[in-house]
Design an enzyme around this catalytic site. Sequence first.
Site, PDB file in Angstrom:
ATOM      1  N   ASP A  76       0.908  -1.259   0.027  1.00  0.00           N
ATOM      2  CA  ASP A  76      -0.026  -0.119   0.208  1.00  0.00           C
ATOM      3  C   ASP A  76       0.851   1.157   0.007  1.00  0.00           C
ATOM      4  O   ASP A  76       1.741   1.283   0.711  1.00  0.00           O
ATOM      5  CB  ASP A  76      -0.708  -0.080   1.189  1.00  0.00           C
ATOM      6  N   ILE A  77       0.592   2.037  -0.841  1.00  0.00           N
ATOM      7  CA  ILE A  77       1.402   3.562  -0.979  1.00  0.00           C
ATOM      8  C   ILE A  77       1.342   4.268   0.104  1.00  0.00           C
ATOM      9  O   ILE A  77       2.198   5.144   0.529  1.00  0.00           O
ATOM     10  CB  ILE A  77       1.017   4.102  -2.533  1.00  0.00           C
ATOM     11  N   GLY A  94     -16.503   2.755   3.162  1.00  0.00           N
ATOM     12  CA  GLY A  94     -15.304   3.359   3.133  1.00  0.00           C
ATOM     13  C   GLY A  94     -14.137   3.133   2.300  1.00  0.00           C
ATOM     14  O   GLY A  94     -13.170   3.376   1.926  1.00  0.00           O
ATOM     15  N   GLN A  95     -14.792   2.040   1.123  1.00  0.00           N
ATOM     16  CA  GLN A  95     -13.935   1.624  -0.073  1.00  0.00           C
ATOM     17  C   GLN A  95     -13.535   3.000  -0.603  1.00  0.00           C
ATOM     18  O   GLN A  95     -14.572   3.683  -1.307  1.00  0.00           O
ATOM     19  CB  GLN A  95     -14.733   0.978  -0.763  1.00  0.00           C
ATOM     20  N   HIS A 142     -10.338  -5.149  -2.802  1.00  0.00           N
ATOM     21  CA  HIS A 142      -8.987  -5.297  -2.126  1.00  0.00           C
ATOM     22  C   HIS A 142      -9.101  -5.691  -0.718  1.00  0.00           C
ATOM     23  O   HIS A 142      -9.981  -5.154  -0.053  1.00  0.00           O
ATOM     24  CB  HIS A 142      -8.162  -4.111  -2.528  1.00  0.00           C
ATOM     25  N   LEU A 143      -8.211  -6.449  -0.156  1.00  0.00           N
ATOM     26  CA  LEU A 143      -8.149  -6.992   1.027  1.00  0.00           C
ATOM     27  C   LEU A 143      -6.718  -6.353   1.649  1.00  0.00           C
ATOM     28  O   LEU A 143      -5.644  -6.677   1.168  1.00  0.00           O
ATOM     29  CB  LEU A 143      -7.841  -8.594   1.162  1.00  0.00           C
ATOM     30  N   HIS A 144      -7.091  -5.615   2.834  1.00  0.00           N
ATOM     31  CA  HIS A 144      -5.825  -4.923   3.465  1.00  0.00           C
ATOM     32  C   HIS A 144      -5.409  -5.913   4.290  1.00  0.00           C
ATOM     33  O   HIS A 144      -6.114  -6.664   5.214  1.00  0.00           O
ATOM     34  CB  HIS A 144      -6.383  -3.684   4.201  1.00  0.00           C
TER      35      HIS A 144
END
Length: 144
Positions: free
Chosen positions: A35-36, A98-99, A105-107
């Site tokens: 993740d950036i 909150g997407q 995507h799975l954090h």
Amino acid sequence: MSNTYDDNNIFAKILRGEIPCHKIYEDDKCLVFLDIFPVNPGHFLVIPKARAVTLSELDEEIAGHLFQVGHRLSKALRSSGLRCEGVNFWVSDGSAAGQEVPHVHLHVIPRWAGDGFGWKIGPTNRQALPPAELVRLAELLRAQ
Ligand code: 5GP
């Protein structure tokens, strides 16, 4: 509810190689990259190669695969030497949840006590419900 998939979303561009990423893992069904703007260093994202905004648009097998890969790589995270005393698996499934990027995507997030990250609990959240209401809710969901 069905969502229209935007082929110009940032993760679609990463999948096509139009935008670089720091890749950790790839197979025929998913891509995993850092993740950036990480919650903590080592925070990565597991995304399907299939075009889907929400989990409900994915085949059960692909959705399960994302969690299998996240599970496997979370063990790598724990043994990497990075600070990681716990792990959050987190999916914001839909903009109301909150997407921000409209591609599933799975954090997978390394955590430790006092790292400053957490859920906000509003005044109407986490209210204990009467037993009859719990029965009604469980019946409603079972019926589906
Ligand atoms: P969401 O809020 O949709 O659950 O999470 C989107 C995540 O994507 C955020 O954690 C954000 O930091 C990350 N992100 C946004 N743009 C980029 C990008 O261009 N590259 C990478 N690697 N991550 C991104």
